[in-house]
Design an enzyme around this catalytic site. Structure first.
Site, mmCIF file in Angstrom:
data_model
loop_
_atom_site.group_PDB
_atom_site.id
_atom_site.type_symbol
_atom_site.label_atom_id
_atom_site.label_comp_id
_atom_site.label_asym_id
_atom_site.label_seq_id
_atom_site.Cartn_x
_atom_site.Cartn_y
_atom_site.Cartn_z
ATOM 1 N N TYR A 240 0.841 -1.192 0.000
ATOM 2 C CA TYR A 240 0.000 0.000 0.000
ATOM 3 C C TYR A 240 0.883 1.251 0.000
ATOM 4 O O TYR A 240 1.943 1.273 0.636
ATOM 5 C CB TYR A 240 -0.886 0.034 1.251
ATOM 6 C CG TYR A 240 -1.870 -1.104 1.367
ATOM 7 C CD1 TYR A 240 -3.211 -0.915 1.055
ATOM 8 C CD2 TYR A 240 -1.463 -2.366 1.785
ATOM 9 C CE1 TYR A 240 -4.126 -1.951 1.170
ATOM 10 C CE2 TYR A 240 -2.363 -3.411 1.904
ATOM 11 C CZ TYR A 240 -3.691 -3.198 1.593
ATOM 12 O OH TYR A 240 -4.592 -4.226 1.703
ATOM 13 N N HIS A 248 -6.134 1.704 -1.522
ATOM 14 C CA HIS A 248 -6.128 0.312 -1.961
ATOM 15 C C HIS A 248 -4.683 -0.089 -2.245
ATOM 16 O O HIS A 248 -3.825 0.757 -2.512
ATOM 17 C CB HIS A 248 -6.975 0.137 -3.226
ATOM 18 C CG HIS A 248 -8.445 0.259 -2.988
ATOM 19 N ND1 HIS A 248 -9.172 -0.707 -2.335
ATOM 20 C CD2 HIS A 248 -9.329 1.253 -3.302
ATOM 21 C CE1 HIS A 248 -10.433 -0.329 -2.260
ATOM 22 N NE2 HIS A 248 -10.557 0.862 -2.842
ATOM 23 N N LYS A 279 -4.051 -4.818 -9.790
ATOM 24 C CA LYS A 279 -2.827 -4.413 -9.110
ATOM 25 C C LYS A 279 -1.648 -4.761 -10.010
ATOM 26 O O LYS A 279 -1.732 -5.677 -10.829
ATOM 27 C CB LYS A 279 -2.675 -5.124 -7.762
ATOM 28 C CG LYS A 279 -3.773 -4.781 -6.767
ATOM 29 C CD LYS A 279 -3.697 -5.659 -5.542
ATOM 30 C CE LYS A 279 -4.762 -5.285 -4.531
ATOM 31 N NZ LYS A 279 -6.116 -5.313 -5.054
#
Length: 310
Positions: A240, A248, A279
């Site tokens: 993070y 997020h 991601k």
């Protein structure tokens, strides 16, 4: 691995079955209904805290002796005393509320009081005349009328005085009605302390893989990043850019130690996994080159872009 000496403000990490836990609420920044005490730490977090001198390890015995009958009786007496104190406090607050309500009801302006008294006088006079007309004794009717007039002019009853509270009895002002959670596991033996890792109660890091993971964690932390558990997303960590409650995760990390081969299928899987979870895949390479005392500075990072995402 080397460790700094624990200072007087060092946080005790109580190791239970090889897992470090935090029991003191003052040592925890954020708590809610789901993240309560005791707080469980990852091995990498524990290693980083101990090596930085922020915390030290306290080994909790595997076999804890059950409390004696005397301790059980003492804890039971304390619980009963807390319950009685709670009941006393509730009665005290109820009495104060009733007195305040009565005083508020009696607190009216002079005009309203005069009107109410005038109506009462007329009612008493009408009742006297009706009694005399019905043939009752005039002297008795007059006496009843004068008693009613005296009652009308009497001042309102003063509110009851505030209840006296004995300071020796637990109340809201001098005690805690809730069960006090201890800031450490309650055991009857002396617990061993350690200011370095690995320790007998905390066998981490012991392998080259463990050292690589701990070094990567420390390097990411030094760059201002926050790490969470990543196996649910197919990685070592979720990385993070700041507070977990504000951001997020931007990366799923994979830790690779020196001279460890990477198969093409793994690169494809990591890339697709990052795209599927929205991601980027972060490959963390820990390179020792056979050096002694290799640390976080020997870590390199590569972001894997897949389908223009990353």
């Amino acid at each position: 691995m080397a460790s700094a000496e624990a200072g007087p403000s060092s946080i005790p990490l109580y190791v239970i079955n090889g897992v470090a836990t935090v029991w003191d609420a003052q040592s925890v920044v954020q708590q809610n209904a789901f993240l309560g005490l005791p707080l469980t730490l990852m091995p990498e977090e524990t290693t980083h805290l101990v090596e930085s001198g922020v915390a030290h390890l306290v080994a909790v015995p595997d076999k804890i002796t059950p409390p004696s009958a005397e301790i059980v009786a003492e804890r039971t007496a304390q619980r009963i005393a807390r319950s009685r104190a709670t009941a006393m406090h509730v009665r005290h607050e109820e009495a104060k509320a009733a007195a305040a309500a009565k005083a508020k009801y009696n607190k009216v302006d002079a005009a309203a009081t005069a009107k109410r008294e005038e109506r009462a006088r007329k009612k008493a006079l009408k009742a006297r005349d009706a009694a005399i007309a019905a043939g009752e004794d005039a002297a008795f009717a007059e006496e009843t009328y004068q008693a009613a007039l005296a009652a009308i002019g009497a001042p309102p009853a003063a509110p009851s005085a505030e209840l006296d509270v004995d300071d020796s009895v637990p109340t809201a002002a001098n005690s805690n009605f809730f069960t006090v959670v201890p800031a450490a596991p309650v055991v009857s033996v002396e617990m061993e302390k350690s200011t370095s890792v690995p320790a007998p109660s905390f066998p981490f890091p012991v392998s080259l893989r463990d050292t690589a993971i701990a070094s990567v964690f420390r390097k990411l932390h030094s760059n201002g990043l926050r790490m969470g558990l990543g196996p649910r997303f197919g990685g070592e960590y979720l990385v993070y850019p700041g507070d977990f409650l504000r951001y997020h995760a931007h990366f799923t990390s994979q830790v690779v130690k020196n001279n460890e081969p990477i198969r093409p299928a793994e690169l494809i899987a990591w890339g697709r996994l990052g795209t599927g979870t929205k991601k980027a895949s972060l490959i963390c390479c820990w390179n020792t080159d056979e050096k002694e005392n290799a640390g976080p500075e020997d870590t390199e990072f590569y972001s894997l872009e897949w389908a223009n995402f990353g």
